[in-house]
Design a protein around this motif. Structure first.
Motif, PDB file in Angstrom:
ATOM      1  N   ARG A 168      -5.866  -1.445  16.012  1.00 42.08           N
ATOM      2  CA  ARG A 168      -4.991  -0.908  14.963  1.00 42.08           C
ATOM      3  C   ARG A 168      -5.212   0.586  14.802  1.00 42.08           C
ATOM      4  N   GLU A 180       0.123   4.058   1.142  1.00 47.01           N
ATOM      5  CA  GLU A 180       0.005   4.830   2.378  1.00 47.01           C
ATOM      6  C   GLU A 180       1.170   4.570   3.322  1.00 47.01           C
ATOM      7  N   LEU A 181       1.711   3.347   3.270  1.00 45.90           N
ATOM      8  CA  LEU A 181       2.835   3.044   4.151  1.00 45.90           C
ATOM      9  C   LEU A 181       3.992   3.992   3.868  1.00 45.90           C
ATOM     10  N   PRO A 216      12.115  -4.753   3.669  1.00 50.52           N
ATOM     11  CA  PRO A 216      11.648  -5.799   4.603  1.00 50.52           C
ATOM     12  C   PRO A 216      10.301  -6.381   4.203  1.00 50.52           C
ATOM     13  N   LEU A 217       9.435  -5.538   3.657  1.00 50.30           N
ATOM     14  CA  LEU A 217       8.108  -6.035   3.295  1.00 50.30           C
ATOM     15  C   LEU A 217       8.143  -6.864   2.015  1.00 50.30           C
ATOM     16  N   PHE A 267       8.819   5.058  15.101  1.00 52.25           N
ATOM     17  CA  PHE A 267       9.427   5.260  13.777  1.00 52.25           C
ATOM     18  C   PHE A 267       9.824   6.722  13.532  1.00 52.25           C
ATOM     19  N   ARG A 283       0.668   6.683  16.734  1.00 54.27           N
ATOM     20  CA  ARG A 283       1.842   6.997  15.939  1.00 54.27           C
ATOM     21  C   ARG A 283       1.845   8.474  15.539  1.00 54.27           C
ATOM     22  N   ALA A 288      -2.381   2.202   7.669  1.00 51.87           N
ATOM     23  CA  ALA A 288      -1.006   2.252   7.164  1.00 51.87           C
ATOM     24  C   ALA A 288       0.026   1.940   8.231  1.00 51.87           C
ATOM     25  N   LEU A 289      -0.226   0.924   9.024  1.00 51.25           N
ATOM     26  CA  LEU A 289       0.782   0.495  10.002  1.00 51.25           C
ATOM     27  C   LEU A 289       1.812  -0.353   9.277  1.00 51.25           C
ATOM     28  N   TYR A 290       3.081  -0.260   9.718  1.00 51.39           N
ATOM     29  CA  TYR A 290       4.109  -1.080   9.102  1.00 51.39           C
ATOM     30  C   TYR A 290       3.945  -2.506   9.604  1.00 51.39           C
ATOM     31  N   PRO A 291       3.588  -3.444   8.716  1.00 53.74           N
ATOM     32  CA  PRO A 291       3.243  -4.794   9.177  1.00 53.74           C
ATOM     33  C   PRO A 291       4.433  -5.544   9.758  1.00 53.74           C
ATOM     34  N   HIS A 292       5.657  -5.152   9.398  1.00 55.40           N
ATOM     35  CA  HIS A 292       6.819  -5.912   9.857  1.00 55.40           C
ATOM     36  C   HIS A 292       7.389  -5.371  11.154  1.00 55.40           C
ATOM     37  N   MET A 293       6.746  -4.333  11.714  1.00 56.75           N
ATOM     38  CA  MET A 293       7.267  -3.772  12.957  1.00 56.75           C
ATOM     39  C   MET A 293       6.261  -3.972  14.084  1.00 56.75           C
ATOM     40  N   CYS A 329       3.029   7.634   4.805  1.00 57.95           N
ATOM     41  CA  CYS A 329       3.096   7.828   6.240  1.00 57.95           C
ATOM     42  C   CYS A 329       4.547   7.995   6.678  1.00 57.95           C
ATOM     43  N   ASP A 336       6.470  11.099   8.420  1.00 64.96           N
ATOM     44  CA  ASP A 336       7.223  10.880   9.655  1.00 64.96           C
ATOM     45  C   ASP A 336       8.648  11.395   9.542  1.00 64.96           C
ATOM     46  N   LEU A 352       0.567  -8.232   0.292  1.00 66.72           N
ATOM     47  CA  LEU A 352       0.745  -8.231   1.733  1.00 66.72           C
ATOM     48  C   LEU A 352      -0.609  -8.535   2.306  1.00 66.72           C
ATOM     49  N   GLU A 395      -2.938  -8.488   5.327  1.00 65.81           N
ATOM     50  CA  GLU A 395      -2.965  -7.929   6.672  1.00 65.81           C
ATOM     51  C   GLU A 395      -3.807  -8.784   7.578  1.00 65.81           C
ATOM     52  N   PRO A 407       0.816  -1.207   0.000  1.00 67.94           N
ATOM     53  CA  PRO A 407       0.000   0.000   0.000  1.00 67.94           C
ATOM     54  C   PRO A 407       0.854   1.264   0.000  1.00 67.94           C
ATOM     55  N   VAL A 466      11.286   0.127   4.981  1.00 64.53           N
ATOM     56  CA  VAL A 466       9.886  -0.266   4.806  1.00 64.53           C
ATOM     57  C   VAL A 466       9.709  -1.211   3.620  1.00 64.53           C
ATOM     58  N   LYS A 469      -0.677  -7.294  12.809  1.00 62.43           N
ATOM     59  CA  LYS A 469      -1.500  -8.423  12.371  1.00 62.43           C
ATOM     60  C   LYS A 469      -2.287  -9.021  13.529  1.00 62.43           C
TER      61      LYS A 469
END
Lengths: 278, 363
Positions: B139, A169-170, A191-192, B98, B146, B85-90, A173, A177, A276, A278, A167, A188, B132
């Motif tokens: 979430r 948005e990741l 790793p994904l 972050f 965040r 939009a959360l980072y799924p791997h963190m 975002c 940040d 991905l 979720e 996505p 980001v 997840k």
């Protein structure tokens, strides 16, 4: 209960078994031929699917009398280097084409795809000229540098598809940040995309491992051959096929690839189906 | 001070105009809501403030600074996205940390800040989990956390509650509002839900087809909509619109339609005088129609009940007045059945009149 079992047997297990038989038979044939003595191999009155007396002569011949181990090393060297070059390049290329909107990014994407469509049988002549002029003729570097010409387009397309499933948005975002492009890319996106990167890597590795035409064209000295051409050029003399060592070579040559596939099969499937979840 | 100022902002995609002539000043610490149907340009405007979309024309300021060409990471804004939009791997902790890590904040401080924020949002126990393993509501809280933990100049919310179920949405609405009051930061909140807009916004911008329709406080939009679109968009159930014309002689004016004749109160006569004997659109909110005893009272209408819909506090009546179909929201105690006749009383001072052609309110 029994009806469902029969149905499952008919629709699932039997077709699967046939499929497996079809796929695994060549491996079985390789195995059987490898461990037979020549006497047994050429005796037509014996059952060809069975080994009466196991023998290691073929393997010994392959390992001791031919430069097979050198070929194995050559193949590994070329495959790893070219897979690495291709991955590093196509990761950046795929990300750029997919996510950085620049003029003509769509055109570049399609252009790269067309590169992949040009068959090596057309390319090897101009590439040979280049290899010659670069003075890397008959060296492993020639293969390590030539293989990315078809690996990069392939990996780029595979990774583009994968990046598309992450996505936006990741990234947005992360941008808000305070992250820059490269930070986002390494912290980001990479790793994904691990499943995608792994499957692209495996693909690149096996495609270089199995490559035949360029290896045949650019390498002439025996010590610099890869397995795929070494076996065919050194173990087939004129019209004499040294079936035993040939099959031993084929078996040992396919083992590393089979191992890699089975280790990463989960990532591999995830990489192919993208997304991905979720 | 972190007011957000937009001056004549425009956004086009090729020939398609997404946002046009958008000018407004969002005051420091104000909670501003952009509301409108999908495709009205509200999210595009928000994304331009965030820096995720280029600005085709116009200027945007955050505080005193012109930010048209400032990259998003230097704007000091935080955004909460619709899909979180959360980072799924963190882990949740890493998700929240972050932005702070990027600011090179010392580790100790990051930890105390994340923990404090997690406590406020009630997600302390999830800090080590990955997104997840969380429910939608959790979430959502992490996504909020965040944004909050960074304490930026401006918060941007892009329909943050629309993926939650109805009950949770109401709860989060309240919590967000409380958070805003304690954080005291300028916030811009995009939603398509008019109730969310009404309940949360200090002020609301109603948008349609890329244009601002009206800016104002929630009740101002409700009681004094500038045009028919705003009138129909704000308020639930939707305002009734009836084709009518203005009639009357001398000082007395009446609005007349099939099945109803209502006197126009004195304060509205001035504006409606030019429309005498002309067509207009009459707007009556369902809440301004109540059950009445007899036709003797002023502003009463005879109506045939078609469907009765009790919602608890009120009863929504689908009624037929002449050939017009209207909805009335009457007291829950009203005894009424379908296919009966009922006498309704209209709140005359709350009638709305719109020009049939321009659809603007006549005042």
């Amino acid at each position: 209960m029994t009806e469902r079992f029969t149905e499952k047997l008919l629709r699932f297990h039997i077709p699967l078994a046939l499929f497996l038989l079809f796929l695994l038979f060549p491996f079985y044939w390789m195995l059987v031929t490898t461990f037979k003595s020549d006497v047994e191999l050429y005796n037509l009155s014996l059952n060809p699917f069975y080994i009466y007396t196991w023998s290691l002569t073929n393997v010994k011949h392959l390992l001791l009398d031919t430069p097979f181990l050198q070929w194995l090393y050559n193949t590994l060297f070329v495959s790893i280097i070219s897979a690495f070059i291709s991955l590093a390049t196509s990761l950046l290329a795929a990300y750029g084409i997919q996510r950085i909107r620049f003029r003509g990014s769509g055109f570049v994407g399609v252009g790269i795809f067309f590169c992949y469509l040009v068959p090596p049988t057309i390319l090897f002549i101009p590439l040979a000229t280049m290899v010659f002029k670069l003075k890397i003729w008959d060296s492993l570097m020639s293969l390590a540098l030539i293989y990315p010409t078809f690996l990069i387009p392939f990996c780029t397309w595979l990774l583009m598809g994968y990046f598309k499933s992450i996505p936006k948005e990741l990234e947005e975002c992360a941008m808000l940040d305070g992250a820059g492009r490269f930070w986002i890319f390494f912290k980001v996106i990479v790793p994904l995309s691990l499943p995608g990167i792994l499957s692209a890597g495996i693909f690149a590795f096996t495609l270089s491992w199995n490559e035949y035409l360029y290896a045949l064209t650019f390498i002439s000295s025996s010590a610099k051959k890869t397995i795929s051409i070494g076996l065919v050029t050194e173990l087939v003399r004129g019209d004499v096929y040294h079936w035993g060592p040939l099959m031993a070579g084929a078996l040992l040559g396919s083992v590393p690839v089979a191992l890699i596939y089975s280790f990463f099969v989960e990532y591999y499937v995830a990489g192919m189906t993208g997304a991905l979840k979720e | 001070m972190a007011q957000v100022i937009l001056k004549n902002v425009q956004k086009t995609y090729g020939k398609v105009i997404a946002v046009d002539q958008f000018s407004m000043e969002i005051k420091d610490r104000e909670f501003m809501v952009f509301v409108g149907p999908s495709g009205c340009g509200k999210t595009t405007t928000l994304r331009m403030v965030a820096g995720l979309e280029d600005i085709t024309a116009g200027e945007i300021y955050i505080g005193e600074r012109l930010i048209n060409r400032v990259p998003p990471k230097e704007r000091d804004v935080a955004m909460v996205f619709q899909n979180y939009a959360l980072y799924p791997h963190m882990t949740v902790f890493d998700n929240m940390a972050f932005g702070l890590k990027l600011k090179k904040m010392p580790k100790k401080e990051i930890e105390t800040r994340v923990k404090k924020t997690a406590e406020i949002l009630g997600i302390s126990e999830f800090l080590k989990r990955k997104p997840k393993a969380l429910s939608g509501g959790q979430r959502q809280r992490v996504a909020l956390g965040r944004a909050i933990v960074r304490v930026p100049k401006v918060y941007l919310f892009d329909e943050p509650l629309s993926n939650l179920d109805a009950k949770l949405r109401i709860q989060m609405r309240l919590e967000l509002k409380k958070l805003h009051e304690s954080m005291e930061r300028t916030s811009i909140y995009v939603t398509h839900d008019q109730i969310e807009a009404m309940t949360m916004g200090d002020r609301i911008v109603v948008m349609k087809d890329g244009f601002m329709q009206q800016v104002g406080e929630p009740l101002e939009l409700y009681f004094r909509p500038t045009n028919r679109f705003v009138a129909s968009f704000i308020g639930s159930p939707t305002m009734n619109f009836v084709d009518a014309h203005i009639d009357g002689s001398g000082e007395d004016l009446m609005v007349v339609s099939d099945g109803l004749t209502l006197p126009i109160p004195a304060e509205k006569r001035g504006a409606l005088m030019p429309y005498r004997n002309k067509e207009i659109t009459l707007g009556i909110r369902p809440d301004d129609l109540s059950a009445a005893g007899s036709m003797e009272e002023q502003g009463t209408i005879r109506a045939a009940v078609v469907v009765v819909q009790p919602v608890g506090s009120q009863i929504y009546l689908d009624v037929k007045i002449g050939s017009n179909n209207l909805i009335a929201s009457v007291n829950a105690q009203t005894r009424v059945k379908a296919h009966q006749e009922i006498i309704l009383k209209a709140q005359l001072e709350n009638l709305h009149f719109f020009d049939t052609v321009s659809e603007k309110a006549i005042r």
